[in-house]
Design a protein around this motif. Structure first.
Motif, PDB file in Angstrom:
ATOM      1  N   LEU A  53       0.855  -1.276   0.080  1.00  0.00           N
ATOM      2  CA  LEU A  53      -0.081   0.024   0.158  1.00  0.00           C
ATOM      3  C   LEU A  53       0.819   1.245   0.104  1.00  0.00           C
ATOM      4  CD1 LEU A  53      -2.785  -1.081   2.459  1.00  0.00           C
ATOM      5  CD2 LEU A  53      -2.911  -0.952  -0.120  1.00  0.00           C
ATOM      6  N   ASP A  54       1.765   1.189   0.828  1.00  0.00           N
ATOM      7  CA  ASP A  54       2.807   2.374   0.879  1.00  0.00           C
ATOM      8  C   ASP A  54       3.551   2.638  -0.563  1.00  0.00           C
ATOM      9  OD1 ASP A  54       2.292   2.792   3.418  1.00  0.00           O
ATOM     10  OD2 ASP A  54       4.047   1.976   4.369  1.00  0.00           O
ATOM     11  N   ALA A  55       3.770   1.707  -1.267  1.00  0.00           N
ATOM     12  CA  ALA A  55       4.149   1.790  -2.766  1.00  0.00           C
ATOM     13  C   ALA A  55       3.337   2.171  -3.722  1.00  0.00           C
ATOM     14  CB  ALA A  55       5.113   0.536  -2.986  1.00  0.00           C
ATOM     15  N   GLY A  56       1.949   2.128  -3.152  1.00  0.00           N
ATOM     16  CA  GLY A  56       0.809   2.499  -4.259  1.00  0.00           C
ATOM     17  C   GLY A  56       0.756   1.561  -5.187  1.00  0.00           C
ATOM     18  N   GLN A  57       0.705   0.039  -4.607  1.00  0.00           N
ATOM     19  CA  GLN A  57       0.607  -1.043  -5.560  1.00  0.00           C
ATOM     20  C   GLN A  57      -0.802  -1.752  -4.809  1.00  0.00           C
ATOM     21  OE1 GLN A  57       4.106  -3.073  -5.000  1.00  0.00           O
ATOM     22  NE2 GLN A  57       5.196  -2.293  -6.552  1.00  0.00           N
ATOM     23  N   LEU A  58      -1.328  -2.745  -5.734  1.00  0.00           N
ATOM     24  CA  LEU A  58      -2.485  -3.764  -5.298  1.00  0.00           C
ATOM     25  C   LEU A  58      -1.782  -4.507  -4.326  1.00  0.00           C
ATOM     26  CD1 LEU A  58      -4.323  -3.942  -8.477  1.00  0.00           C
ATOM     27  CD2 LEU A  58      -4.871  -2.565  -6.409  1.00  0.00           C
ATOM     28  N   VAL A  59      -2.474  -4.973  -3.432  1.00  0.00           N
ATOM     29  CA  VAL A  59      -2.174  -6.233  -2.566  1.00  0.00           C
ATOM     30  C   VAL A  59      -2.358  -7.494  -3.333  1.00  0.00           C
ATOM     31  CG1 VAL A  59      -2.344  -7.423  -0.334  1.00  0.00           C
ATOM     32  CG2 VAL A  59      -2.547  -4.979  -0.359  1.00  0.00           C
ATOM     33  N   PRO A  60      -1.157  -8.221  -3.378  1.00  0.00           N
ATOM     34  CA  PRO A  60      -1.450  -9.428  -4.149  1.00  0.00           C
ATOM     35  C   PRO A  60      -2.353 -10.498  -3.747  1.00  0.00           C
ATOM     36  CG  PRO A  60       0.896  -9.199  -3.729  1.00  0.00           C
ATOM     37  CD  PRO A  60       0.133  -8.128  -2.982  1.00  0.00           C
ATOM     38  N   ASP A  61      -3.085 -11.116  -4.610  1.00  0.00           N
ATOM     39  CA  ASP A  61      -3.883 -12.486  -4.126  1.00  0.00           C
ATOM     40  C   ASP A  61      -3.365 -13.192  -3.103  1.00  0.00           C
ATOM     41  OD1 ASP A  61      -5.978 -11.227  -6.114  1.00  0.00           O
ATOM     42  OD2 ASP A  61      -5.954 -13.208  -7.164  1.00  0.00           O
ATOM     43  N   GLU A  62      -2.304 -13.568  -3.107  1.00  0.00           N
ATOM     44  CA  GLU A  62      -1.667 -14.834  -2.138  1.00  0.00           C
ATOM     45  C   GLU A  62      -1.824 -14.138  -0.662  1.00  0.00           C
ATOM     46  OE1 GLU A  62       2.559 -16.321  -0.937  1.00  0.00           O
ATOM     47  OE2 GLU A  62       2.186 -15.873  -2.964  1.00  0.00           O
ATOM     48  N   VAL A  63      -1.644 -12.707  -0.576  1.00  0.00           N
ATOM     49  CA  VAL A  63      -1.479 -11.986   0.840  1.00  0.00           C
ATOM     50  C   VAL A  63      -2.872 -11.991   1.277  1.00  0.00           C
ATOM     51  CG1 VAL A  63      -0.940 -10.124   2.029  1.00  0.00           C
ATOM     52  CG2 VAL A  63       0.434 -10.750   0.338  1.00  0.00           C
ATOM     53  N   THR A  64      -3.840 -11.423   0.144  1.00  0.00           N
ATOM     54  CA  THR A  64      -5.331 -11.262   0.619  1.00  0.00           C
ATOM     55  C   THR A  64      -6.028 -12.732   1.029  1.00  0.00           C
ATOM     56  OG1 THR A  64      -5.648  -9.405  -0.992  1.00  0.00           O
ATOM     57  CG2 THR A  64      -7.449 -10.144  -0.111  1.00  0.00           C
ATOM     58  N   VAL A  65      -5.569 -13.772   0.133  1.00  0.00           N
ATOM     59  CA  VAL A  65      -5.921 -15.015   0.403  1.00  0.00           C
ATOM     60  C   VAL A  65      -5.683 -15.606   1.926  1.00  0.00           C
ATOM     61  CG1 VAL A  65      -5.900 -17.407  -0.279  1.00  0.00           C
ATOM     62  CG2 VAL A  65      -6.423 -15.575  -2.081  1.00  0.00           C
ATOM     63  N   ASN A  66      -4.367 -15.305   2.168  1.00  0.00           N
ATOM     64  CA  ASN A  66      -3.972 -15.738   3.609  1.00  0.00           C
ATOM     65  C   ASN A  66      -4.506 -15.102   4.568  1.00  0.00           C
ATOM     66  OD1 ASN A  66      -1.979 -17.622   2.533  1.00  0.00           O
ATOM     67  ND2 ASN A  66      -0.281 -15.937   2.391  1.00  0.00           N
ATOM     68  N   MET A  67      -4.917 -13.715   4.537  1.00  0.00           N
ATOM     69  CA  MET A  67      -5.460 -12.969   5.571  1.00  0.00           C
ATOM     70  C   MET A  67      -7.174 -13.772   5.573  1.00  0.00           C
ATOM     71  SD  MET A  67      -5.061  -9.073   5.453  1.00  0.00           S
ATOM     72  CE  MET A  67      -3.398  -8.499   5.822  1.00  0.00           C
ATOM     73  N   VAL A  68      -7.777 -13.945   4.487  1.00  0.00           N
ATOM     74  CA  VAL A  68      -9.088 -14.655   4.630  1.00  0.00           C
ATOM     75  C   VAL A  68      -9.183 -16.123   5.091  1.00  0.00           C
ATOM     76  CG1 VAL A  68     -11.312 -15.157   3.001  1.00  0.00           C
ATOM     77  CG2 VAL A  68     -10.089 -12.927   2.687  1.00  0.00           C
ATOM     78  N   ARG A  69      -8.114 -16.655   4.576  1.00  0.00           N
ATOM     79  CA  ARG A  69      -7.997 -18.100   5.099  1.00  0.00           C
ATOM     80  C   ARG A  69      -7.751 -18.119   6.760  1.00  0.00           C
ATOM     81  NH1 ARG A  69      -3.574 -19.775   2.505  1.00  0.00           N
ATOM     82  NH2 ARG A  69      -4.870 -20.893   0.613  1.00  0.00           N
ATOM     83  N   GLU A  70      -7.062 -17.225   7.317  1.00  0.00           N
ATOM     84  CA  GLU A  70      -6.813 -17.180   8.696  1.00  0.00           C
ATOM     85  C   GLU A  70      -8.382 -16.834   9.220  1.00  0.00           C
ATOM     86  OE1 GLU A  70      -4.308 -13.891  10.731  1.00  0.00           O
ATOM     87  OE2 GLU A  70      -3.037 -15.444   9.757  1.00  0.00           O
TER      88      GLU A  70
END
Length: 183
Positions: A53-70
């Motif tokens: 986010l600080d770099a102005g980029q989209l959060v990759p699916d893998e990171v989002t998926v890990n949060m949702v999985r958890e």
């Protein structure tokens, strides 16, 4: 009940999610809230999200998926949940299906909040936020349509489309009525 909410920015998903979550007695899981909680808690995933986010980029699916999985592994989701902001793509939908299959679960419905673009633009401009300029809002709507159209086709067998124009109460009533009819 296991639900996914979809709709363009400004459709009122967050407001409806809170009402439906309370009415149905299931937790509301927003990816935006998950991001903020992990960043605030300075978890490993939170630090990773913050870098993107600080770099102005989209959060990759893998990171989002890990949060949702958890989050879906937490006890309060055993009887159901309401996902808001995930999945956004068919690739994420495939992952969600796999996560649920592993638990012997499935989605009950995907609720699409349908709002004409001009109504959404009007709503978002009325908020008066600095980043809510009409051209930016219309671009977000275009991105939403292009990303979400395949998702709606993916979930066509469990898709429930709600007219999301009207009072908050009217829209909630339509959603609950449609869910009861789809059971």
């Amino acid at each position: 009940m296991r639900l996914v909410l979809v709709g363009p920015p400004g459709a009122g998903k967050g407001t409806q999610a809170q009402i439906l979550s309370t009415t149905l007695g299931v937790p509301h899981i927003s990816t935006g809230d998950l991001f903020r909680a992990h960043i605030g808690g300075q978890t490993e995933l939170g630090r990773e999200v913050k870098q993107y986010l600080d770099a102005g980029q989209l959060v990759p699916d893998e990171v989002t998926v890990n949060m949702v999985r958890e989050r879906l592994d937490e006890q309060d989701t055993a009887a159901g949940f309401l996902l808001d902001g995930f999945p956004r793509t068919t690739a994420q939908a495939d992952v969600l299906t796999g996560l649920l299959d592993a638990k012997g679960q499935r989605l009950d419905a995907v609720i699409e909040f349908d709002v004409p673009e001009d109504v959404v633009v009007e709503r978002l401009l009325a908020r008066g936020r600095e980043d809510d300029k009409e051209d930016v809002i219309r671009h977000r709507q275009q991105v939403y349509r292009s990303e979400t159209a395949p998702l709606l086709a993916y979930y066509r067998n469990i898709l429930v489309t709600i007219d999301a124009v009207g009072s908050v109460q009217e829209i909630s009533e339509r959603a609950l009525k449609a869910l009861r009819a789809s059971e």
